[in-house]
Design an enzyme around this catalytic site. Sequence first.
Site, PDB file in Angstrom:
ATOM      1  N   ASN A 186       2.223  -8.956  11.537  1.00 25.21           N
ATOM      2  CA  ASN A 186       2.950  -7.730  11.194  1.00 25.21           C
ATOM      3  C   ASN A 186       2.211  -6.503  11.695  1.00 25.21           C
ATOM      4  O   ASN A 186       0.975  -6.497  11.818  1.00 25.21           O
ATOM      5  CB  ASN A 186       3.193  -7.648   9.682  1.00 25.21           C
ATOM      6  CG  ASN A 186       2.084  -6.897   8.957  1.00 25.21           C
ATOM      7  OD1 ASN A 186       2.105  -5.668   8.849  1.00 25.21           O
ATOM      8  ND2 ASN A 186       1.074  -7.645   8.496  1.00 25.21           N
ATOM      9  N   THR A 214      -9.182 -11.587   2.261  1.00 26.06           N
ATOM     10  CA  THR A 214      -9.230 -10.535   3.251  1.00 26.06           C
ATOM     11  C   THR A 214      -7.845  -9.970   3.535  1.00 26.06           C
ATOM     12  O   THR A 214      -6.840 -10.535   3.120  1.00 26.06           O
ATOM     13  CB  THR A 214      -9.769 -11.069   4.621  1.00 26.06           C
ATOM     14  OG1 THR A 214      -8.778 -11.949   5.187  1.00 26.06           O
ATOM     15  CG2 THR A 214     -11.068 -11.787   4.474  1.00 26.06           C
ATOM     16  N   ASN A 215      -7.844  -8.908   4.345  1.00 26.85           N
ATOM     17  CA  ASN A 215      -6.615  -8.407   4.928  1.00 26.85           C
ATOM     18  C   ASN A 215      -6.289  -9.262   6.152  1.00 26.85           C
ATOM     19  O   ASN A 215      -6.918 -10.304   6.366  1.00 26.85           O
ATOM     20  CB  ASN A 215      -6.796  -6.925   5.298  1.00 26.85           C
ATOM     21  CG  ASN A 215      -5.500  -6.141   5.165  1.00 26.85           C
ATOM     22  OD1 ASN A 215      -4.450  -6.591   5.636  1.00 26.85           O
ATOM     23  ND2 ASN A 215      -5.548  -4.975   4.536  1.00 26.85           N
ATOM     24  N   PHE A 242       2.214   0.798   7.085  1.00 25.10           N
ATOM     25  CA  PHE A 242       2.318   1.515   5.797  1.00 25.10           C
ATOM     26  C   PHE A 242       3.655   2.234   5.628  1.00 25.10           C
ATOM     27  O   PHE A 242       3.708   3.410   5.261  1.00 25.10           O
ATOM     28  CB  PHE A 242       1.167   2.525   5.628  1.00 25.10           C
ATOM     29  CG  PHE A 242      -0.193   1.926   5.398  1.00 25.10           C
ATOM     30  CD1 PHE A 242      -0.358   0.574   5.128  1.00 25.10           C
ATOM     31  CD2 PHE A 242      -1.326   2.729   5.427  1.00 25.10           C
ATOM     32  CE1 PHE A 242      -1.620   0.024   4.912  1.00 25.10           C
ATOM     33  CE2 PHE A 242      -2.600   2.198   5.213  1.00 25.10           C
ATOM     34  CZ  PHE A 242      -2.739   0.842   4.964  1.00 25.10           C
ATOM     35  N   THR A 301       0.820  -1.197   0.000  1.00 27.01           N
ATOM     36  CA  THR A 301       0.000   0.000   0.000  1.00 27.01           C
ATOM     37  C   THR A 301       0.866   1.263   0.000  1.00 27.01           C
ATOM     38  O   THR A 301       1.835   1.362   0.766  1.00 27.01           O
ATOM     39  CB  THR A 301      -0.941  -0.006   1.229  1.00 27.01           C
ATOM     40  OG1 THR A 301      -1.834  -1.097   1.097  1.00 27.01           O
ATOM     41  CG2 THR A 301      -1.732   1.276   1.358  1.00 27.01           C
ATOM     42  N   GLY A 314      -3.895 -17.185   3.693  1.00 28.67           N
ATOM     43  CA  GLY A 314      -3.510 -18.551   4.019  1.00 28.67           C
ATOM     44  C   GLY A 314      -3.333 -19.491   2.848  1.00 28.67           C
ATOM     45  O   GLY A 314      -3.261 -20.704   3.036  1.00 28.67           O
ATOM     46  N   ASN A 356      -3.140  -1.753  11.233  1.00 29.34           N
ATOM     47  CA  ASN A 356      -1.937  -1.111  11.765  1.00 29.34           C
ATOM     48  C   ASN A 356      -1.872   0.399  11.578  1.00 29.34           C
ATOM     49  O   ASN A 356      -0.831   1.008  11.813  1.00 29.34           O
ATOM     50  CB  ASN A 356      -0.694  -1.777  11.161  1.00 29.34           C
ATOM     51  CG  ASN A 356      -0.655  -3.263  11.473  1.00 29.34           C
ATOM     52  OD1 ASN A 356      -0.919  -3.654  12.612  1.00 29.34           O
ATOM     53  ND2 ASN A 356      -0.365  -4.077  10.488  1.00 29.34           N
ATOM     54  N   THR A 357      -2.954   1.010  11.114  1.00 28.82           N
ATOM     55  CA  THR A 357      -3.046   2.465  11.078  1.00 28.82           C
ATOM     56  C   THR A 357      -4.271   2.835  11.898  1.00 28.82           C
ATOM     57  O   THR A 357      -5.396   2.429  11.552  1.00 28.82           O
ATOM     58  CB  THR A 357      -3.186   2.981   9.625  1.00 28.82           C
ATOM     59  OG1 THR A 357      -1.981   2.679   8.917  1.00 28.82           O
ATOM     60  CG2 THR A 357      -3.429   4.490   9.583  1.00 28.82           C
ATOM     61  N   TYR A 379       0.716 -13.861   0.118  1.00 28.24           N
ATOM     62  CA  TYR A 379       1.867 -13.200   0.741  1.00 28.24           C
ATOM     63  C   TYR A 379       2.612 -14.195   1.634  1.00 28.24           C
ATOM     64  O   TYR A 379       3.699 -14.670   1.313  1.00 28.24           O
ATOM     65  CB  TYR A 379       1.435 -11.969   1.548  1.00 28.24           C
ATOM     66  CG  TYR A 379       2.583 -11.128   2.072  1.00 28.24           C
ATOM     67  CD1 TYR A 379       3.746 -11.719   2.562  1.00 28.24           C
ATOM     68  CD2 TYR A 379       2.535  -9.737   2.086  1.00 28.24           C
ATOM     69  CE1 TYR A 379       4.805 -10.965   3.035  1.00 28.24           C
ATOM     70  CE2 TYR A 379       3.588  -8.971   2.557  1.00 28.24           C
ATOM     71  CZ  TYR A 379       4.717  -9.601   3.038  1.00 28.24           C
ATOM     72  OH  TYR A 379       5.767  -8.862   3.506  1.00 28.24           O
ATOM     73  N   SER A 388      -6.279  -2.441   6.886  1.00 31.45           N
ATOM     74  CA  SER A 388      -5.079  -2.742   7.679  1.00 31.45           C
ATOM     75  C   SER A 388      -5.378  -2.433   9.144  1.00 31.45           C
ATOM     76  O   SER A 388      -5.942  -1.386   9.464  1.00 31.45           O
ATOM     77  CB  SER A 388      -3.902  -1.890   7.210  1.00 31.45           C
ATOM     78  OG  SER A 388      -2.874  -1.967   8.180  1.00 31.45           O
ATOM     79  N   LYS A 409     -10.549  -3.496  -0.362  1.00 31.51           N
ATOM     80  CA  LYS A 409     -10.042  -4.650   0.397  1.00 31.51           C
ATOM     81  C   LYS A 409     -10.608  -4.611   1.803  1.00 31.51           C
ATOM     82  O   LYS A 409     -10.482  -3.603   2.495  1.00 31.51           O
ATOM     83  CB  LYS A 409      -8.515  -4.630   0.425  1.00 31.51           C
ATOM     84  CG  LYS A 409      -7.913  -5.867   1.104  1.00 31.51           C
ATOM     85  CD  LYS A 409      -6.434  -5.955   0.844  1.00 31.51           C
ATOM     86  CE  LYS A 409      -5.785  -7.131   1.542  1.00 31.51           C
ATOM     87  NZ  LYS A 409      -4.346  -7.222   1.264  1.00 31.51           N
TER      88      LYS A 409
END
Length: 349
Positions: free
Chosen positions: A116, A247-248, A120, A91, A294, A187-188, A315, A185, A219
């Site tokens: 993780n 999904t994320n 970003f 991203t 997964g 994480n923000t 990923y 995400s 997403k």
Amino acid sequence: MLYQTLLRPALFRLDAERAHTLALTAAASLARSRTLAQIVHDAVARPRSRPVDVLGLTFPNPVGLAGGMDKNAVAPLAWWAFGFGFLELGTVTPRPQAGNDKPRMFRFPATGAVVNRMGFNNAGAVAVADRLADQTRRGLRPPIPIGISVGKNKDTSAERAADDFAGAAAVLAPHADFVTINVSSPNTVGLRALQNAADVRALVAAVRAASGTKPVLVKVAPELGGADLMTVLDAALEAGAAGFIATNTLSTAGRPDLPQGGLSGRPLREIALKKVAEIRAHIGTRAALIGCGGIDDAASARAMLSAGADLVQIYTGLVYEGPFLAAEVTRELAKSSGRESTKTDAQKD
Ligand SMILES: Cc1cc2nc3c(=O)[nH]c(=O)nc-3n(C[C@H](O)[C@H](O)[C@H](O)COP(=O)(O)O)c2cc1C
């Protein structure tokens, strides 16, 4: 296989992000040579695959690179050489940002998971657009669809979020085949709060206006469910979204056994699979759907396609299975007759 016996043990002795950076550096050097990339592609990614037509684009195979692996577009040609049928880069935020403090990426080999909280970290929209333009100029753009995921900077308020998404999209869409809105995400701070009908409608409208004719996808997080998910899907469709990615990562908030961040890999598989089935049941043929979470072999990819995904992304599977996983999965998928690619209503107009 070489990766499992030699490379993985070496990489797993390093901190997870350090190993990722090393792998990315190696991929980036491969991506600088058209000749070398072609040789690797011919050696590992030869299998004839059934192309998939979705989003008004042709995907040579349905296995893509998930967002976050190549945030700054340093190695697109290498991912193609390794066998991917499409990429999602980013991203990317409008302004460059450093992300959270390290360590911020953790492996759990016993369960095939990663956690993780990168936050970003990326070079910013202008730098990434310049890099993509340079690759195109030098004949180093791979012949596969490239999507770019856009997000908001950490210090941008929720009220101004749409400006960030649209700003990044305006700079990057000319270099992309599709644009993804990442509101999922964990994480923000505050990002996932944008997963409501009003904000998603406004974001899709703003990003579409900034992206010209390029298809815009949303997403979603694995936690988004029930009526909340349905209203978000409907709002996105009303605003003209062409598809969804599910999904994320799964937030580890409230899980004292794990680092704080987002969980990916095998433990996410069943959850993502159910989410894809749920979304497909709701959207029918109105939009494209990319399944992610997964996938680390052909069986898990096939399950995702059977659940209703048009395409899949990987990923964490790459961390455990190595760079040739996409080629292996594609080869296996091509062997089994698989699911015929279907055109959705959204692509026909
Ligand atoms: C280290 C790391 C960084 C990620 N960064 C992003 C990102 O920047 N944008 C995004 O949309 N997803 C990001 N993701 C989520 C993945 O794209 C994917 O949705 C998730 O990991 C589930 O797929 P997987 O189980 O195959 O990893 C990241 C995942 C990991 C492990």
